[in-house]
Design an enzyme around this catalytic site. Structure first.
Site, PDB file in Angstrom:
ATOM      1  N   HIS A  52     -23.989 -12.123  42.301  1.00 54.10           N
ATOM      2  CA  HIS A  52     -23.409 -13.116  41.390  1.00 54.10           C
ATOM      3  C   HIS A  52     -22.014 -13.450  41.917  1.00 54.10           C
ATOM      4  O   HIS A  52     -21.011 -12.890  41.497  1.00 54.10           O
ATOM      5  CB  HIS A  52     -23.324 -12.571  39.959  1.00 54.10           C
ATOM      6  CG  HIS A  52     -22.455 -13.429  39.075  1.00 54.10           C
ATOM      7  ND1 HIS A  52     -22.855 -14.651  38.620  1.00 54.10           N
ATOM      8  CD2 HIS A  52     -21.200 -13.253  38.614  1.00 54.10           C
ATOM      9  CE1 HIS A  52     -21.878 -15.185  37.908  1.00 54.10           C
ATOM     10  NE2 HIS A  52     -20.854 -14.356  37.891  1.00 54.10           N
TER      11      HIS A  52
ATOM     12  N   ASP B  26     -26.651 -18.101  35.959  1.00 56.26           N
ATOM     13  CA  ASP B  26     -26.846 -18.862  37.201  1.00 56.26           C
ATOM     14  C   ASP B  26     -28.254 -19.460  37.233  1.00 56.26           C
ATOM     15  O   ASP B  26     -28.445 -20.598  37.666  1.00 56.26           O
ATOM     16  CB  ASP B  26     -26.619 -17.956  38.409  1.00 56.26           C
ATOM     17  CG  ASP B  26     -25.290 -17.224  38.327  1.00 56.26           C
ATOM     18  OD1 ASP B  26     -24.254 -17.887  38.413  1.00 56.26           O
ATOM     19  OD2 ASP B  26     -25.281 -16.001  38.128  1.00 56.26           O
TER      20      ASP B  26
ATOM     21  N   ALA C 245     -13.120  -8.541  22.205  1.00 58.33           N
ATOM     22  CA  ALA C 245     -12.188  -9.547  21.677  1.00 58.33           C
ATOM     23  C   ALA C 245     -11.942 -10.672  22.681  1.00 58.33           C
ATOM     24  O   ALA C 245     -11.154 -11.581  22.425  1.00 58.33           O
ATOM     25  CB  ALA C 245     -10.855  -8.895  21.313  1.00 58.33           C
TER      26      ALA C 245
ATOM     27  N   GLN D  66     -13.168 -13.869  25.371  1.00 58.27           N
ATOM     28  CA  GLN D  66     -13.864 -15.150  25.182  1.00 58.27           C
ATOM     29  C   GLN D  66     -15.371 -15.012  25.023  1.00 58.27           C
ATOM     30  O   GLN D  66     -15.971 -15.611  24.140  1.00 58.27           O
ATOM     31  CB  GLN D  66     -13.728 -15.954  26.460  1.00 58.27           C
ATOM     32  CG  GLN D  66     -12.513 -16.668  26.782  1.00 58.27           C
ATOM     33  CD  GLN D  66     -13.001 -17.804  27.659  1.00 58.27           C
ATOM     34  OE1 GLN D  66     -13.265 -18.879  27.115  1.00 58.27           O
ATOM     35  NE2 GLN D  66     -13.168 -17.569  28.934  1.00 58.27           N
TER      36      GLN D  66
ATOM     37  N   VAL E 298     -21.782  -7.623  32.808  1.00 57.82           N
ATOM     38  CA  VAL E 298     -21.364  -9.024  32.948  1.00 57.82           C
ATOM     39  C   VAL E 298     -19.993  -9.105  33.627  1.00 57.82           C
ATOM     40  O   VAL E 298     -19.736  -9.995  34.431  1.00 57.82           O
ATOM     41  CB  VAL E 298     -21.311  -9.705  31.559  1.00 57.82           C
ATOM     42  CG1 VAL E 298     -20.704 -11.102  31.643  1.00 57.82           C
ATOM     43  CG2 VAL E 298     -22.705  -9.778  30.952  1.00 57.82           C
TER      44      VAL E 298
HETATM   45  P1  NAX Z   1     -11.557 -12.398  28.725  1.00 57.10           P
HETATM   46  O1  NAX Z   1     -10.389 -12.092  29.590  1.00 57.10           O
HETATM   47  O2  NAX Z   1     -11.473 -13.479  27.709  1.00 57.10           O
HETATM   48  O3  NAX Z   1     -11.981 -11.073  27.946  1.00 57.10           O
HETATM   49  C1  NAX Z   1     -12.094  -9.843  28.577  1.00 57.10           C
HETATM   50  C2  NAX Z   1     -11.775  -8.797  27.552  1.00 57.10           C
HETATM   51  O4  NAX Z   1     -12.037  -7.525  28.129  1.00 57.10           O
HETATM   52  C3  NAX Z   1     -10.313  -8.807  27.104  1.00 57.10           C
HETATM   53  O5  NAX Z   1     -10.245  -8.903  25.702  1.00 57.10           O
HETATM   54  C4  NAX Z   1      -9.771  -7.478  27.626  1.00 57.10           C
HETATM   55  O6  NAX Z   1      -8.800  -6.920  26.778  1.00 57.10           O
HETATM   56  C5  NAX Z   1     -11.050  -6.648  27.665  1.00 57.10           C
HETATM   57  N1  NAX Z   1     -10.990  -5.508  28.572  1.00 57.10           N
HETATM   58  C6  NAX Z   1     -10.371  -5.411  29.795  1.00 57.10           C
HETATM   59  N2  NAX Z   1     -10.524  -4.179  30.272  1.00 57.10           N
HETATM   60  C7  NAX Z   1     -11.252  -3.486  29.376  1.00 57.10           C
HETATM   61  C8  NAX Z   1     -11.704  -2.154  29.299  1.00 57.10           C
HETATM   62  N3  NAX Z   1     -11.426  -1.261  30.260  1.00 57.10           N
HETATM   63  N4  NAX Z   1     -12.405  -1.772  28.210  1.00 57.10           N
HETATM   64  C9  NAX Z   1     -12.674  -2.638  27.229  1.00 57.10           C
HETATM   65  N5  NAX Z   1     -12.251  -3.912  27.228  1.00 57.10           N
HETATM   66  C10 NAX Z   1     -11.550  -4.318  28.294  1.00 57.10           C
HETATM   67  O7  NAX Z   1     -12.783 -12.618  29.722  1.00 57.10           O
HETATM   68  P2  NAX Z   1     -14.189 -13.302  29.424  1.00 57.10           P
HETATM   69  O8  NAX Z   1     -14.086 -14.746  29.634  1.00 57.10           O
HETATM   70  O9  NAX Z   1     -14.729 -12.792  28.130  1.00 57.10           O
HETATM   71  O10 NAX Z   1     -15.047 -12.727  30.649  1.00 57.10           O
HETATM   72  C11 NAX Z   1     -15.380 -11.354  30.727  1.00 57.10           C
HETATM   73  C12 NAX Z   1     -15.951 -11.018  32.094  1.00 57.10           C
HETATM   74  O11 NAX Z   1     -17.152 -11.760  32.325  1.00 57.10           O
HETATM   75  C13 NAX Z   1     -15.031 -11.381  33.269  1.00 57.10           C
HETATM   76  O12 NAX Z   1     -15.038 -10.316  34.187  1.00 57.10           O
HETATM   77  C14 NAX Z   1     -15.708 -12.601  33.872  1.00 57.10           C
HETATM   78  O13 NAX Z   1     -15.401 -12.745  35.235  1.00 57.10           O
HETATM   79  C15 NAX Z   1     -17.157 -12.244  33.646  1.00 57.10           C
HETATM   80  N6  NAX Z   1     -18.130 -13.337  33.742  1.00 57.10           N
HETATM   81  C16 NAX Z   1     -19.343 -13.035  34.254  1.00 57.10           C
HETATM   82  C17 NAX Z   1     -20.350 -13.977  34.332  1.00 57.10           C
HETATM   83  C18 NAX Z   1     -21.696 -13.634  34.882  1.00 57.10           C
HETATM   84  O14 NAX Z   1     -22.528 -14.540  34.968  1.00 57.10           O
HETATM   85  N7  NAX Z   1     -21.972 -12.404  35.278  1.00 57.10           N
HETATM   86  C19 NAX Z   1     -20.119 -15.374  33.891  1.00 57.10           C
HETATM   87  C20 NAX Z   1     -18.980 -15.512  32.957  1.00 57.10           C
HETATM   88  C21 NAX Z   1     -17.779 -14.665  33.271  1.00 57.10           C
HETATM   89  O15 NAX Z   1     -17.037 -15.293  34.276  1.00 57.10           O
END
Ligand code: NAX
Length: 331
Positions: free
Chosen positions: A190, A162, A14, A16, A132
């Protein structure tokens, strides 16, 4: 004959990235236009998160995707990972105010021990895992250690976003279309220490370093622009990258499923075998080739300039220190 559906688990569904990612999976962009999918979506057991997940599922329903066979909405990891063929570990806690990187690692680590164990006990025998959620390399390491029955080569973390960023920056500087840039490459973690290569990347078949001919720009502006692109997106949008991150993950999974074209590679964070001086066992970004049958290898024999070797060693040092921080979680 219709193919059997693939079960794809998406954690943080759910969030972003989940919102940008799910329609791309359900429409066939990740697994192909004739591959039915079942989406198994995991969220935290909070009313707000589950309500948002329900809303996302309603929208997916409203798309009437021909390939979407079923959806599972749950806050139970064991349900989400049941018989999963691909696990996309996107969900994690964001960095809060005043939190250091070490705090974030300690906060998120336990999520990935639990999910790793659940994958170990519930997923399909051919399961593959792509991480991710940040810090994605070390979270991947934790999940891998927590799933002893799943071969280590099934685990990967994402630097494809990246890589795409590096490709776009080099194309813009050279004044060519991104398709003229081949073998863009990220080494290491990363994080802000990641190493965007410009020595082995080509523009219209010629080394990018030679085409651009501006070593200062390559070693400062290019480097820092790619390393800090995530922060620049947050500054511009007020939110972190989501569409490009989802796109990176679509590319990442396709990179690992399909045979890499001859003479090319893709950036993938995988378990180090000691190649290029990166200590064994760390999850680090390397040039990787896939064979199209589930196997992959780290491309060998690329010559590192002293500049690249030094930067890769720095990023590997950061990965080693992250591993140290979570050593208690690595069984
Ligand atoms: P959001 O905060 O919009 O969404 C994260 C979702 O994960 C939330 O809905 C939250 O309720 C849920 N969540 C948290 N803990 C959980 C668990 N134990 N089990 C299941 N769901 C859980 O973040 P969003 O923008 O979607 O980013 C998600 C992750 O991607 C972040 O950690 C972000 O740092 C990472 N990214 C990684 C990138 C990469 O290149 N590897 C780039 C994009 C992004 O920054």
């Amino acid at each position: 004959m219709t193919k059997a559906p693939i079960r794809v688990t998406i954690t943080g569904a759910a969030g972003q990235i989940g919102y940008a990612l799910l329609p791309r999976i359900a429409s066939g962009q990740m697994f192909g236009p004739d591959q039915p999918v079942i989406l198994q979506m995991l969220e935290i057991p909070m009313e707000k998160a589950m309500a948002a997940l329900n809303g996302v599922a309603m929208e997916l329903e409203d798309c009437a995707f021909p390939l979407l066979q079923d959806m599972v909405l749950t806050s139970e990891p064991d349900v989400a990972f049941k018989d999963a063929n691909w696990c996309l570990l996107v969900g994690s806690k964001p960095r809060g105010p005043g939190m250091e990187r070490g705090d974030l690692i300690r906060e998120n680590g336990p999520i990935f021990t639990g999910q790793g164990r659940s994958i170990n006990n519930n997923a399909a025998s051919d399961v593959r895992v792509a991480v991710v959620g940040n810090p994605c390399n070390t979270n991947c390491l934790i999940a891998m250690h927590s799933a002893p029955d799943v071969p280590d080569d099934r685990f990967s973390a994402m630097t494809r976003l990246d890589q795409n960023r590096a490709q776009a920056q080099l194309a813009a500087k050279a004044g060519v279309h991104t398709s003229a840039v081949k073998n863009a490459l990220i080494w290491g973690n990363h994080s802000a220490t990641q190493v965007p290569d410009f020595v082995h990347t080509t523009i219209n078949g010629v080394s990018a370093a030679e085409v651009i001919g501006d070593n200062d720009w390559l070693t400062t502006t290019f480097f820092e622009t790619v390393q800090k692109r995530g922060a620049a997106i947050i500054a511009a949008r007020g939110l972190s990258s989501a569409a490009s991150a989802a796109n990176g993950l679509v590319d990442h999974v396709r990179d690992l499923r399909n045979a890499t074209p001859d003479g090319e590679w893709r950036s993938v964070c995988v378990k180090s075998d000691g190649s290029y001086g990166v200590p064994e066992g760390l999850i680090s970004s390397f040039p990787v080739r896939a064979d199209g049958k589930g196997g992959w290898e780290i491309v060998q024999g690329l010559e590192l300039t002293p500049f690249l070797a030094e930067k890769i060693a720095l990023s590997a040092k950061e990965l080693s220190s992250e591993r140290e921080t979570v050593s208690g979680l690595l069984s």
